[in-house]
Design a protein around this motif. Structure first.
Motif, PDB file in Angstrom:
ATOM      1  N   GLN A   1       0.834  -1.208   0.000  1.00  0.00           N
ATOM      2  CA  GLN A   1       0.000   0.000   0.000  1.00  0.00           C
ATOM      3  C   GLN A   1       0.869   1.258   0.000  1.00  0.00           C
ATOM      4  OE1 GLN A   1      -3.177  -0.175   2.976  1.00  0.00           O
ATOM      5  NE2 GLN A   1      -3.219  -2.412   2.856  1.00  0.00           N
ATOM      6  N   PRO A   2       1.706   1.427  -1.000  1.00  0.00           N
ATOM      7  CA  PRO A   2       2.707   2.490  -0.955  1.00  0.00           C
ATOM      8  C   PRO A   2       2.115   3.892  -0.940  1.00  0.00           C
ATOM      9  CG  PRO A   2       2.628   1.488  -3.133  1.00  0.00           C
ATOM     10  CD  PRO A   2       1.777   0.644  -2.236  1.00  0.00           C
ATOM     11  N   GLU A   3       0.840   4.025  -1.349  1.00  0.00           N
ATOM     12  CA  GLU A   3       0.229   5.364  -1.326  1.00  0.00           C
ATOM     13  C   GLU A   3       0.163   5.928   0.094  1.00  0.00           C
ATOM     14  OE1 GLU A   3      -1.092   2.605  -2.451  1.00  0.00           O
ATOM     15  OE2 GLU A   3      -2.771   2.084  -1.164  1.00  0.00           O
ATOM     16  N   ASN A   4       0.130   5.022   1.090  1.00  0.00           N
ATOM     17  CA  ASN A   4       0.097   5.489   2.492  1.00  0.00           C
ATOM     18  C   ASN A   4       1.346   6.282   2.855  1.00  0.00           C
ATOM     19  OD1 ASN A   4      -2.191   3.980   2.597  1.00  0.00           O
ATOM     20  ND2 ASN A   4      -1.300   2.287   3.758  1.00  0.00           N
ATOM     21  N   ASN A   5       2.402   6.053   2.108  1.00  0.00           N
ATOM     22  CA  ASN A   5       3.658   6.725   2.433  1.00  0.00           C
ATOM     23  C   ASN A   5       3.549   8.246   2.319  1.00  0.00           C
ATOM     24  OD1 ASN A   5       4.979   4.318   2.945  1.00  0.00           O
ATOM     25  ND2 ASN A   5       5.514   4.025   0.781  1.00  0.00           N
ATOM     26  N   VAL A   6       2.672   8.723   1.441  1.00  0.00           N
ATOM     27  CA  VAL A   6       2.506  10.169   1.290  1.00  0.00           C
ATOM     28  C   VAL A   6       2.088  10.781   2.625  1.00  0.00           C
ATOM     29  CG1 VAL A   6       1.192  11.981   0.153  1.00  0.00           C
ATOM     30  CG2 VAL A   6       1.973   9.992  -1.136  1.00  0.00           C
ATOM     31  N   ILE A   7       1.177  10.098   3.306  1.00  0.00           N
ATOM     32  CA  ILE A   7       0.695  10.625   4.595  1.00  0.00           C
ATOM     33  C   ILE A   7       1.843  10.608   5.609  1.00  0.00           C
ATOM     34  CG2 ILE A   7      -0.918  10.248   6.485  1.00  0.00           C
ATOM     35  CD1 ILE A   7      -1.989   8.783   3.299  1.00  0.00           C
ATOM     36  N   ARG A   8       2.615   9.518   5.581  1.00  0.00           N
ATOM     37  CA  ARG A   8       3.763   9.445   6.501  1.00  0.00           C
ATOM     38  C   ARG A   8       4.718  10.615   6.245  1.00  0.00           C
ATOM     39  NH1 ARG A   8       3.311   3.674   5.110  1.00  0.00           N
ATOM     40  NH2 ARG A   8       2.247   2.746   6.889  1.00  0.00           N
ATOM     41  N   ILE A   9       4.973  10.890   4.982  1.00  0.00           N
ATOM     42  CA  ILE A   9       5.940  11.942   4.632  1.00  0.00           C
ATOM     43  C   ILE A   9       5.455  13.308   5.119  1.00  0.00           C
ATOM     44  CG2 ILE A   9       7.004  13.139   2.678  1.00  0.00           C
ATOM     45  CD1 ILE A   9       6.897  10.351   1.213  1.00  0.00           C
ATOM     46  N   VAL A  10       4.155  13.572   4.969  1.00  0.00           N
ATOM     47  CA  VAL A  10       3.609  14.858   5.416  1.00  0.00           C
ATOM     48  C   VAL A  10       3.800  15.025   6.927  1.00  0.00           C
ATOM     49  CG1 VAL A  10       1.492  16.194   5.725  1.00  0.00           C
ATOM     50  CG2 VAL A  10       1.898  14.955   3.576  1.00  0.00           C
ATOM     51  N   LEU A  11       3.461  13.970   7.664  1.00  0.00           N
ATOM     52  CA  LEU A  11       3.559  14.071   9.129  1.00  0.00           C
ATOM     53  C   LEU A  11       5.012  14.236   9.573  1.00  0.00           C
ATOM     54  CD1 LEU A  11       0.913  11.355  10.024  1.00  0.00           C
ATOM     55  CD2 LEU A  11       0.690  13.849  10.241  1.00  0.00           C
ATOM     56  N   GLU A  12       5.890  13.548   8.895  1.00  0.00           N
ATOM     57  CA  GLU A  12       7.300  13.650   9.254  1.00  0.00           C
ATOM     58  C   GLU A  12       7.846  15.045   8.927  1.00  0.00           C
ATOM     59  OE1 GLU A  12       8.035   8.857   8.680  1.00  0.00           O
ATOM     60  OE2 GLU A  12       8.679  10.228   7.102  1.00  0.00           O
ATOM     61  N   ALA A  13       7.341  15.619   7.861  1.00  0.00           N
ATOM     62  CA  ALA A  13       7.767  16.978   7.515  1.00  0.00           C
ATOM     63  C   ALA A  13       7.326  17.957   8.604  1.00  0.00           C
ATOM     64  CB  ALA A  13       7.201  17.385   6.159  1.00  0.00           C
ATOM     65  N   LEU A  14       6.161  17.692   9.192  1.00  0.00           N
ATOM     66  CA  LEU A  14       5.689  18.556  10.273  1.00  0.00           C
ATOM     67  C   LEU A  14       6.699  18.592  11.424  1.00  0.00           C
ATOM     68  CD1 LEU A  14       1.861  17.937  10.751  1.00  0.00           C
ATOM     69  CD2 LEU A  14       3.016  20.060  10.069  1.00  0.00           C
ATOM     70  N   ALA A  15       7.294  17.458  11.701  1.00  0.00           N
ATOM     71  CA  ALA A  15       8.234  17.368  12.828  1.00  0.00           C
ATOM     72  C   ALA A  15       9.340  18.407  12.710  1.00  0.00           C
ATOM     73  CB  ALA A  15       8.839  15.967  12.894  1.00  0.00           C
ATOM     74  N   VAL A  16       9.756  18.702  11.483  1.00  0.00           N
ATOM     75  CA  VAL A  16      10.895  19.611  11.324  1.00  0.00           C
ATOM     76  C   VAL A  16      10.462  20.999  10.882  1.00  0.00           C
ATOM     77  CG1 VAL A  16      12.538  17.782  10.831  1.00  0.00           C
ATOM     78  CG2 VAL A  16      11.261  18.808   8.946  1.00  0.00           C
ATOM     79  N   ALA A  17       9.143  21.196  10.690  1.00  0.00           N
ATOM     80  CA  ALA A  17       8.695  22.489  10.201  1.00  0.00           C
ATOM     81  C   ALA A  17       7.895  23.264  11.246  1.00  0.00           C
ATOM     82  CB  ALA A  17       7.844  22.300   8.949  1.00  0.00           C
ATOM     83  N   MET A  18       7.277  22.561  12.205  1.00  0.00           N
ATOM     84  CA  MET A  18       6.265  23.254  12.996  1.00  0.00           C
ATOM     85  C   MET A  18       6.794  24.151  14.112  1.00  0.00           C
ATOM     86  SD  MET A  18       4.501  20.005  14.829  1.00  0.00           S
ATOM     87  CE  MET A  18       5.430  18.822  15.750  1.00  0.00           C
ATOM     88  N   GLY A  19       7.891  23.786  14.748  1.00  0.00           N
ATOM     89  CA  GLY A  19       8.373  24.625  15.851  1.00  0.00           C
ATOM     90  C   GLY A  19       9.476  25.551  15.378  1.00  0.00           C
ATOM     91  N   ARG A  20       9.268  26.856  15.475  1.00  0.00           N
ATOM     92  CA  ARG A  20      10.182  27.828  14.871  1.00  0.00           C
ATOM     93  C   ARG A  20      11.602  27.733  15.445  1.00  0.00           C
ATOM     94  NH1 ARG A  20      11.396  33.734  15.265  1.00  0.00           N
ATOM     95  NH2 ARG A  20      11.540  34.499  13.111  1.00  0.00           N
ATOM     96  N   ASP A  21      11.710  27.430  16.749  1.00  0.00           N
ATOM     97  CA  ASP A  21      13.037  27.401  17.377  1.00  0.00           C
ATOM     98  C   ASP A  21      13.889  26.213  16.922  1.00  0.00           C
ATOM     99  OD1 ASP A  21      12.439  29.649  18.647  1.00  0.00           O
ATOM    100  OD2 ASP A  21      12.353  28.816  20.687  1.00  0.00           O
ATOM    101  N   ALA A  22      13.247  25.243  16.322  1.00  0.00           N
ATOM    102  CA  ALA A  22      14.026  24.079  15.881  1.00  0.00           C
ATOM    103  C   ALA A  22      13.606  23.699  14.473  1.00  0.00           C
ATOM    104  CB  ALA A  22      13.832  22.908  16.850  1.00  0.00           C
ATOM    105  N   ARG A  23      13.426  24.719  13.652  1.00  0.00           N
ATOM    106  CA  ARG A  23      12.962  24.446  12.283  1.00  0.00           C
ATOM    107  C   ARG A  23      14.150  24.186  11.364  1.00  0.00           C
ATOM    108  NH1 ARG A  23       9.207  28.853  10.898  1.00  0.00           N
ATOM    109  NH2 ARG A  23       7.723  27.577  12.064  1.00  0.00           N
ATOM    110  N   ALA A  24      13.928  23.302  10.400  1.00  0.00           N
ATOM    111  CA  ALA A  24      14.989  22.987   9.440  1.00  0.00           C
ATOM    112  C   ALA A  24      15.269  24.181   8.532  1.00  0.00           C
ATOM    113  CB  ALA A  24      14.577  21.783   8.596  1.00  0.00           C
TER     114      ALA A  24
END
Lengths: 667, 330
Positions: free
Chosen positions: A278-301
């Motif tokens: 079910q590789p289409e599920n990976n898109v959702i995983r990628i979005v959530l993982e991107a949030l980890a590095v984008a959401m908090g300004r003090d530790a943003r990529a």
């Protein structure tokens, strides 16, 4: 700033600038990759991330025996400055921010990049970008090293000391925790091993620069991290890294300028957790993982690249990569994520998580320090990673950790994304290798040979003298027209070669009921065979991603087999010789670089010629059509990421051996 | 497509054929011979015995030509790097080399990871080099049971046969029972070998090798300490060789010469004959216990009986001789 009454701003006066958006890209030739880059930039990508093929990464020319099947496969083949000119054609080097995933040969590729800038009249002081250049994680996980640890660290130190003045906007090293997580690291291990590596690098550079320059060196260190699906904890991990990094700068290195103490990192989110089913599920995983590095300004990529949904199936196509770029653009430009100050400031939960990770990482860093630092502790860290990875796989196998579509909710409709003629992946033109071989031979014929010889002699002299920085001689060789294989070959002559520890020798064993059953079967079959069932686990080609092979080797041992494991980068002739000399009953090959169609038949042929009549099984990222093709070519079994239950695969291999020998005895 | 014999034909390896090829020095027969030796089934044991008979000193017309060398030392002492350099040096001199790497990794759940060969650099296309790994078995640092037999089948086909083991104290004694020359590898700065020597726990090896010679003072100190310990033990003439495997390697030629020199002074025929007799006695005792030995009139009588046998007999034949005698006396 707007103020919501509590004394703290809730909104930024000005929306933050988005991070640099990249796509890890490059394949086949410099010309094709250049076209791809231009198109990606048109689509709104704001930086380049160059993927090199394995021969370029490990310092071999396209016509070297070890390059067989790998030229242009997982990235672009760059053999000399001419290729680099073609790769960067029409791209404004004084404006572009280019990240190069290059390690053992980083000094060389930077020299080629600089040479192209010089020859296009772009001052090198204006070049911006990053060379990955983290050799320790190559020993631990990725496998594209070329020289032993000592000389490798010297090359890194030389590069850092050279660029700090000559190419001041360049990040000469990107310490990678990314690949540690891919190798199974827990967040604590990821933080501790990355920071220990940074410390080893800084300690190596320190004697080469004066006290005034050193804070700038510290400030140019950057990191390349991973973000997994547990995205809250992953965000905490980045905050913890920032805190520890600042601490390290102040306390160990006496840096106090705030500009230099900032924890600067780029990110590629997790590939390990992407599934083939079910590789289409990976898109959702990628979005959530991107949030980890984008959401908090003090530790943003500062820079993000996202994998494509189909990475567990094969090489992504341009459309797949575009989809991942769009994720970034939507996140940065449609959502409100860039409009606020740090959203976790004052959160008890976040602070608590960070404190836990900081404490754990400090303890683990102390253990690494006790081993004598990151270079000396490679063996130790590798064993820890192999064990963590084993624990992770065991949780997925037992169902304790849910992976949707893989070990749970596996009922599915056929995916329309994989219905196309290409099966939903990119196939590299097999003629690329032949063309590149001809091209590099032609290049050698038309260049000024005496100038190249002189430059390589100069390089040899510099390498032999610890007191001389190798960068100037490397640049001279690049300008003269030397090739990647000649540069690395010259250094190999001086520095020697190296095999990294496999980490499996002392890794702890596993045990459960399923394994117990297989173990009994192994005993029965061994008795029938007269001697213990013996398996050779081999990695042909230049692909250094050994995590899968290591796990198979461990599980086979835990199932009671004698396992011969020689590590990575084996030629087909070596695999065949080992199989014969060791008298194994079965050969297992692991391959993730997509070069199975070239390398596997070669191994089968060598085995036949050596008179070894043993079944061969193959595991790796192998598209369904190729699996069928391999079976027709004589491979007994093909395992893909779908076969995540290792014990089951081992059981299948035992059956295979029993079957072969039973049949042989009856004949 | 070349002619391929059926798997069944190849599995049922003919001991006589294998023995003939080994006697003729055909190295391509070695892997199959090793498989045959490792086979613990009854049919396998019968075949192994037949094979050993085919290559006994009597069949060969004398002791096998190989120099049998034991290389042993504590973990991390640098044995693999040393062997990489030694293999290269022997190949330069045109000598074929077989290495039996007895892997220290203890068996877990019956299985073992054999990673040693990865650390011994060699050219896989060179058929003058063979490396075979086996797990150490149950005895820590001891020799795998079939190691002695493996050495015997390799000895007619190779010029050098190395048995690499890990450990200090017991392993060099085990190796000495199998090899002409024992080299103990010492890492400078670690005192275990020195202490073991002084305490008499360890027998004095034929050659001492100090690795990591690039460490300078530390290596020189290790050499001095070992030399003085050897003097105190009355073994002043035992060679101590310092080597460095970091490029450019040093001390390797000297080590090759020291090993050759030892082989030159050893009475190979007497030593190997005596070793075979002791091995036969040990095998008989394991099989038949104290009562078996009593039936022969005790250990001393048994040894006398063995000494009366043809010096060219291989171990299984010697065991058979003991068994015959025990039946007659009993």
């Amino acid at each position: 700033m707007s103020d919501a009454g509590g004394g703290r701003a809730t909104r930024l006066e000005e929306r933050d600038r988005p991070w640099v958006m990249r796509t890890y890209a490059g394949h086949s030739t410099a010309r094709e990759s250049n076209a791809l880059y231009r198109k990606n930039l048109e689509k709104g990508q704001t930086g380049l991330s160059v993927a090199f093929d394995l021969p370029t990464q490990t310092g071999y020319d396209p016509d070297d025996e070890l390059s067989r099947g790998e030229v242009g496969k997982v990235g672009v083949s760059i053999a000399h400055k001419g290729d680099m000119h073609t790769l960067l054609d029409g791209i404004p080097l004084d404006e572009m921010n280019t990240s190069m995933t290059i390690n053992a040969t980083a000094a060389w590729l930077l020299a080629l990049y600089m040479t192209v800038a010089e020859e296009n009249d772009v001052p090198v002081e204006r070049l911006q970008g990053t060379t990955q250049n983290d050799i320790i994680k190559e020993f631990l996980s990725r496998g594209t090293y070329a020289f032993p640890p000592g000389p490798s660290m010297r090359l890194i130190a030389d590069m850092i000391a050279f660029t700090v003045d000559a190419v001041p906007k360049w990040n000469p090293i990107n310490i990678c925790s990314y690949h540690l997580q891919e190798a199974g690291a827990t967040p604590v291990q990821e933080i501790a091993y990355a920071l220990s590596t940074a410390q080893a690098v800084l300690d190596a550079v320190r004697p080469q620069v004066d006290d005034e320059t050193f804070p700038r060196v510290f400030g140019r260190m950057s990191f390349f991290v991973n973000a997994g699906i547990r995205f809250i904890e992953e965000h905490a991990k980045l905050r913890a890294m920032g805190q520890l990094w600042r601490e390290l700068g102040r306390e160990r290195y006496g840096v106090d300028d705030e500009r230099f103490l900032r924890f600067r990192y780029g990110v590629q989110v997790n590939s390990l957790g992407l599934t083939e089913s079910q590789p289409e599920n990976n898109v959702i995983r990628i979005v959530l993982e991107a949030l980890a590095v984008a959401m908090g300004r003090d530790a943003r990529a500062r820079a993000i690249q996202l994998p494509a949904w189909n990475e567990a199936l094969g090489l992504p196509r341009p459309w797949d990569q575009q989809w991942s770029l769009r994720i970034q653009q939507i996140l940065a430009l449609e959502t409100d994520i860039l409009e606020y100050p740090d959203i976790f400031e004052g959160s008890n939960v976040m602070e608590g998580l960070v404190a836990e990770l900081v404490e754990g990482a400090r303890e683990e860093m102390a253990v690494v320090a006790e081993h004598g630092g990151a270079v000396e502790a490679v063996d130790y860290m590798k064993t820890q990673l192999v064990e963590s990875h084993r624990a992770r796989l065991a949780k997925i196998e037992s169902g304790e950790q849910t992976v949707v579509g893989q070990n749970a909710f596996t009922t599915t409709e056929p995916s329309p994304l994989q219905q196309g003629e290409d099966g939903g992946i990119l196939t590299v033109d097999p003629n690329v290798e032949r063309d590149q071989i001809e091209a590099v031979r032609h290049w050698r014929e038309q260049r000024d040979e005496p100038a190249v010889r002189a430059a390589l002699d100069e390089l040899r002299g510099a390498a032999e003298d610890d007191g001389v920085n190798v960068m100037p001689a490397t640049l001279a060789a690049a300008r003269a027209g030397a090739t990647t294989g000649e540069w690395a070959g010259t250094l190999r002559e001086v520095f020697g070669e190296y095999r990294a520890p496999t980490g499996v020798d002392s890794a702890a064993g596993a045990d459960d009921a399923a394994l117990e059953e297989v173990r009994e079967k192994v005993e029965r079959v061994s008795e029938a065979l007269g001697r213990r069932l013996k398996v050779l686990v081999g990695k042909p080609g230049l692909d250094g991603h050994s995590n899968g092979a290591e796990q198979i080797a461990l599980r086979a041992r835990d199932a009671g087999m004698d396992v011969v494991y020689e590590g990575i980068r084996l030629t087909p002739s070596r695999i065949a010789a080992t199989a014969v000399q060791e008298g194994v009953h079965v050969v297992g090959l692991s391959i993730l670089s997509g070069s199975h169609r070239e390398l596997i038949p070669e191994v089968l042929r060598e085995l036949r010629e050596a008179g070894a009549d043993v079944p061969v099984v193959v595991g790796g990222i192998i598209p369904a059509a190729d699996a069928e093709w391999l079976r027709e070519a004589g491979v007994a079994r093909v395992y893909t990421p779908k076969d995540f239950e290792l014990t089951k695969s081992i059981d299948d291999i035992v059956d295979l051996v029993a079957e072969r020998h039973g049949a042989a005895a009856a004949a | 497509m070349r002619d391929r014999r059926s798997a069944a034909a190849r599995t049922a390896v003919d001991a006589a054929e294998l023995g003939r090829r080994l006697r003729e020095g055909d190295r391509t027969a070695a892997p199959a011979a090793l498989n045959a030796i490792e086979d613990r089934s009854q049919a396998g044991r019968d075949r192994a015995r037949a094979l050993l008979h085919e290559i006994s000193p009597a069949a060969l017309g004398g002791e096998a030509r190989a120099h049998l060398i034991g290389v042993t030392g504590p973990p991390g002492a640098g044995k693999s790097s040393l062997l990489s350099a030694l293999v290269a040096a022997w190949r330069e001199r045109g000598r074929s080399v077989a290495v039996l790497a007895v892997d220290p990794s203890s068996r877990r759940s019956g299985g073992a990871l054999l990673g040693d060969r990865a650390r011994i650099e060699h050219d896989p296309r060179d058929d003058g080099v063979l490396i075979r790994s086996t797990a150490a078995g149950s005895r820590l640092g001891g020799l795998a049971p079939p190691t002695r037999e493996a050495v015997q089948v390799l000895a007619p086909a190779y010029e050098v046969v190395v048995v690499e083991t890990v450990g200090v104290g017991q392993s060099e004694t085990d190796v000495a029972e199998v090899c002409d020359t024992v080299a103990v590898v010492v890492q400078p700065g670690s005192g275990d070998v020195l202490q073991f020597l002084k305490a008499g726990i360890m027998e004095i090896p034929d050659v001492l090798v100090i690795t990591k010679g690039d460490l300078g003072d530390v290596a020189r100190r290790a050499r001095r300490d070992l030399a003085s310990a050897l003097r105190a033990l009355g073994a002043r003439e035992t060679p101590v060789v310092t080597v460095s495997s970091i490029p450019p390697p040093t001390g390797i030629d000297e080590l090759v010469q020291a090993l050759d020199a030892h082989r030159g002074v050893v009475d190979v025929k007497a030593a190997r004959t005596s070793a075979r007799r002791l091995a036969a006695l040990a095998e008989f005792a394991t099989e038949h216990g104290e009562s078996g030995l009593r039936a022969l009139g005790g250990r001393r009588e048994a040894l006398l009986l063995l000494e009366a046998q043809d010096a060219g007999l291989e171990v299984p034949r010697l065991v058979e001789a003991l068994e015959r005698a025990a039946r007659q006396d009993g």
